[in-house]
Design a protein around this motif. Sequence first.
Motif, PDB file in Angstrom:
ATOM      1  N   GLY A 171       0.819  -1.212   0.000  1.00 12.29           N
ATOM      2  CA  GLY A 171       0.000   0.000   0.000  1.00 12.29           C
ATOM      3  C   GLY A 171       0.846   1.252   0.000  1.00 12.29           C
ATOM      4  O   GLY A 171       2.070   1.211   0.143  1.00 12.29           O
ATOM      5  N   LEU A 172       0.157   2.397  -0.110  1.00  9.60           N
ATOM      6  CA  LEU A 172       0.820   3.698  -0.129  1.00  9.60           C
ATOM      7  C   LEU A 172       1.402   3.990   1.251  1.00  9.60           C
ATOM      8  O   LEU A 172       0.721   3.860   2.268  1.00  9.60           O
ATOM      9  CB  LEU A 172      -0.180   4.781  -0.524  1.00  9.60           C
ATOM     10  CG  LEU A 172       0.377   6.188  -0.674  1.00  9.60           C
ATOM     11  CD1 LEU A 172       1.397   6.246  -1.802  1.00  9.60           C
ATOM     12  CD2 LEU A 172      -0.754   7.164  -0.932  1.00  9.60           C
ATOM     13  N   ILE A 197       5.421   6.965  -2.535  1.00  8.89           N
ATOM     14  CA  ILE A 197       6.264   5.919  -1.975  1.00  8.89           C
ATOM     15  C   ILE A 197       5.367   4.789  -1.477  1.00  8.89           C
ATOM     16  O   ILE A 197       4.472   5.014  -0.657  1.00  8.89           O
ATOM     17  CB  ILE A 197       7.119   6.444  -0.799  1.00  8.89           C
ATOM     18  CG1 ILE A 197       7.862   7.729  -1.179  1.00  8.89           C
ATOM     19  CG2 ILE A 197       8.067   5.364  -0.299  1.00  8.89           C
ATOM     20  CD1 ILE A 197       8.856   7.578  -2.307  1.00  8.89           C
ATOM     21  N   TYR A 198       5.622   3.579  -1.984  1.00 12.62           N
ATOM     22  CA  TYR A 198       4.809   2.424  -1.609  1.00 12.62           C
ATOM     23  C   TYR A 198       5.595   1.461  -0.743  1.00 12.62           C
ATOM     24  O   TYR A 198       6.792   1.267  -0.940  1.00 12.62           O
ATOM     25  CB  TYR A 198       4.316   1.693  -2.865  1.00 12.62           C
ATOM     26  CG  TYR A 198       3.145   2.392  -3.491  1.00 12.62           C
ATOM     27  CD1 TYR A 198       1.846   1.984  -3.208  1.00 12.62           C
ATOM     28  CD2 TYR A 198       3.323   3.472  -4.343  1.00 12.62           C
ATOM     29  CE1 TYR A 198       0.759   2.634  -3.761  1.00 12.62           C
ATOM     30  CE2 TYR A 198       2.249   4.134  -4.899  1.00 12.62           C
ATOM     31  CZ  TYR A 198       0.967   3.721  -4.600  1.00 12.62           C
ATOM     32  OH  TYR A 198      -0.101   4.376  -5.130  1.00 12.62           O
ATOM     33  N   GLU A 199       4.898   0.860   0.225  1.00 14.45           N
ATOM     34  CA  GLU A 199       5.486  -0.179   1.060  1.00 14.45           C
ATOM     35  C   GLU A 199       5.343  -1.505   0.330  1.00 14.45           C
ATOM     36  O   GLU A 199       4.261  -1.846  -0.151  1.00 14.45           O
ATOM     37  CB  GLU A 199       4.771  -0.263   2.412  1.00 14.45           C
ATOM     38  CG  GLU A 199       5.329  -1.340   3.315  1.00 14.45           C
ATOM     39  CD  GLU A 199       4.612  -1.413   4.648  1.00 14.45           C
ATOM     40  OE1 GLU A 199       4.904  -2.348   5.404  1.00 14.45           O
ATOM     41  OE2 GLU A 199       3.761  -0.559   4.930  1.00 14.45           O
ATOM     42  N   CYS A 200       6.448  -2.240   0.236  1.00 13.46           N
ATOM     43  CA  CYS A 200       6.450  -3.521  -0.467  1.00 13.46           C
ATOM     44  C   CYS A 200       7.087  -4.594   0.404  1.00 13.46           C
ATOM     45  O   CYS A 200       8.020  -4.322   1.151  1.00 13.46           O
ATOM     46  CB  CYS A 200       7.234  -3.417  -1.773  1.00 13.46           C
ATOM     47  SG  CYS A 200       6.585  -2.188  -2.903  1.00 13.46           S
ATOM     48  N   ASN A 244      11.981  -9.264   3.625  1.00 19.21           N
ATOM     49  CA  ASN A 244      12.263  -7.865   3.950  1.00 19.21           C
ATOM     50  C   ASN A 244      11.143  -6.952   3.477  1.00 19.21           C
ATOM     51  O   ASN A 244      10.477  -7.225   2.481  1.00 19.21           O
ATOM     52  CB  ASN A 244      13.573  -7.407   3.300  1.00 19.21           C
ATOM     53  CG  ASN A 244      14.781  -8.029   3.945  1.00 19.21           C
ATOM     54  OD1 ASN A 244      14.761  -8.409   5.107  1.00 19.21           O
ATOM     55  ND2 ASN A 244      15.843  -8.144   3.173  1.00 19.21           N
ATOM     56  N   THR A 245      10.982  -5.846   4.187  1.00 18.56           N
ATOM     57  CA  THR A 245      10.069  -4.789   3.768  1.00 18.56           C
ATOM     58  C   THR A 245      10.904  -3.668   3.192  1.00 18.56           C
ATOM     59  O   THR A 245      11.949  -3.311   3.751  1.00 18.56           O
ATOM     60  CB  THR A 245       9.246  -4.276   4.962  1.00 18.56           C
ATOM     61  OG1 THR A 245       8.472  -5.356   5.474  1.00 18.56           O
ATOM     62  CG2 THR A 245       8.324  -3.149   4.551  1.00 18.56           C
ATOM     63  N   THR A 246      10.460  -3.102   2.073  1.00 18.82           N
ATOM     64  CA  THR A 246      11.186  -2.005   1.444  1.00 18.82           C
ATOM     65  C   THR A 246      10.189  -0.967   0.964  1.00 18.82           C
ATOM     66  O   THR A 246       9.000  -1.254   0.792  1.00 18.82           O
ATOM     67  CB  THR A 246      12.075  -2.529   0.290  1.00 18.82           C
ATOM     68  OG1 THR A 246      12.928  -1.473  -0.148  1.00 18.82           O
ATOM     69  CG2 THR A 246      11.260  -3.048  -0.867  1.00 18.82           C
ATOM     70  N   TYR A 247      10.663   0.244   0.748  1.00 22.07           N
ATOM     71  CA  TYR A 247       9.814   1.351   0.314  1.00 22.07           C
ATOM     72  C   TYR A 247      10.313   1.834  -1.038  1.00 22.07           C
ATOM     73  O   TYR A 247      11.496   2.133  -1.195  1.00 22.07           O
ATOM     74  CB  TYR A 247       9.837   2.464   1.364  1.00 22.07           C
ATOM     75  CG  TYR A 247       9.356   1.951   2.695  1.00 22.07           C
ATOM     76  CD1 TYR A 247       8.003   1.916   2.994  1.00 22.07           C
ATOM     77  CD2 TYR A 247      10.244   1.439   3.634  1.00 22.07           C
ATOM     78  CE1 TYR A 247       7.539   1.409   4.197  1.00 22.07           C
ATOM     79  CE2 TYR A 247       9.804   0.930   4.837  1.00 22.07           C
ATOM     80  CZ  TYR A 247       8.451   0.919   5.114  1.00 22.07           C
ATOM     81  OH  TYR A 247       7.998   0.403   6.305  1.00 22.07           O
ATOM     82  N   VAL A 248       9.399   1.890  -2.009  1.00 19.66           N
ATOM     83  CA  VAL A 248       9.794   2.104  -3.405  1.00 19.66           C
ATOM     84  C   VAL A 248       8.926   3.190  -4.017  1.00 19.66           C
ATOM     85  O   VAL A 248       7.710   3.236  -3.795  1.00 19.66           O
ATOM     86  CB  VAL A 248       9.626   0.795  -4.210  1.00 19.66           C
ATOM     87  CG1 VAL A 248      10.099   0.978  -5.635  1.00 19.66           C
ATOM     88  CG2 VAL A 248      10.354  -0.351  -3.544  1.00 19.66           C
ATOM     89  N   ARG A 249       9.555   4.047  -4.830  1.00 13.75           N
ATOM     90  CA  ARG A 249       8.797   5.065  -5.564  1.00 13.75           C
ATOM     91  C   ARG A 249       7.949   4.397  -6.640  1.00 13.75           C
ATOM     92  O   ARG A 249       8.377   3.431  -7.275  1.00 13.75           O
ATOM     93  CB  ARG A 249       9.749   6.064  -6.213  1.00 13.75           C
ATOM     94  CG  ARG A 249      10.427   6.959  -5.203  1.00 13.75           C
ATOM     95  CD  ARG A 249      11.421   7.882  -5.842  1.00 13.75           C
ATOM     96  NE  ARG A 249      10.774   8.747  -6.810  1.00 13.75           N
ATOM     97  CZ  ARG A 249      11.372   9.741  -7.434  1.00 13.75           C
ATOM     98  NH1 ARG A 249      12.634   9.993  -7.197  1.00 13.75           N
ATOM     99  NH2 ARG A 249      10.714  10.477  -8.297  1.00 13.75           N
ATOM    100  N   LEU A 250       6.770   4.936  -6.830  1.00 14.09           N
ATOM    101  CA  LEU A 250       5.824   4.381  -7.795  1.00 14.09           C
ATOM    102  C   LEU A 250       6.435   4.289  -9.192  1.00 14.09           C
ATOM    103  O   LEU A 250       6.275   3.288  -9.883  1.00 14.09           O
ATOM    104  CB  LEU A 250       4.547   5.224  -7.837  1.00 14.09           C
ATOM    105  CG  LEU A 250       3.493   4.801  -8.858  1.00 14.09           C
ATOM    106  CD1 LEU A 250       3.001   3.391  -8.571  1.00 14.09           C
ATOM    107  CD2 LEU A 250       2.341   5.778  -8.859  1.00 14.09           C
TER     108      LEU A 250
END
Length: 85
Positions: free
Chosen positions: A11-12, A25-28, A34-40
């Motif tokens: 999600g966002l 920035i989305y949580e993946c 692992n959890t990572t945060y990525v730009r759309l």
Amino acid sequence: GTRVGRLVVKGLHDVLIYPTFAAYIYECKCDCGNTTYVRLGNLNCGKTRSCGCLRKETAIKNRKKRGIENAKTQYDKGLNNGDQR
């Protein structure tokens, strides 16, 4: 959520507002856990496909393919002498 490579989009997470654009920035969650945060934009174009574990695995596989198990260890042992100046 949507799957992109090894990532599942949860999600966002945040929106960064700049003078000329906004970065979403989305949580993946990666398959490795692992959890990572990525730009759309990076998700849409496929630039980001994992948390970084894919790059590490590919590097290890490529070193093995070239017969270099641990380049630093070989250098330290003097097996990688070459023409160093």
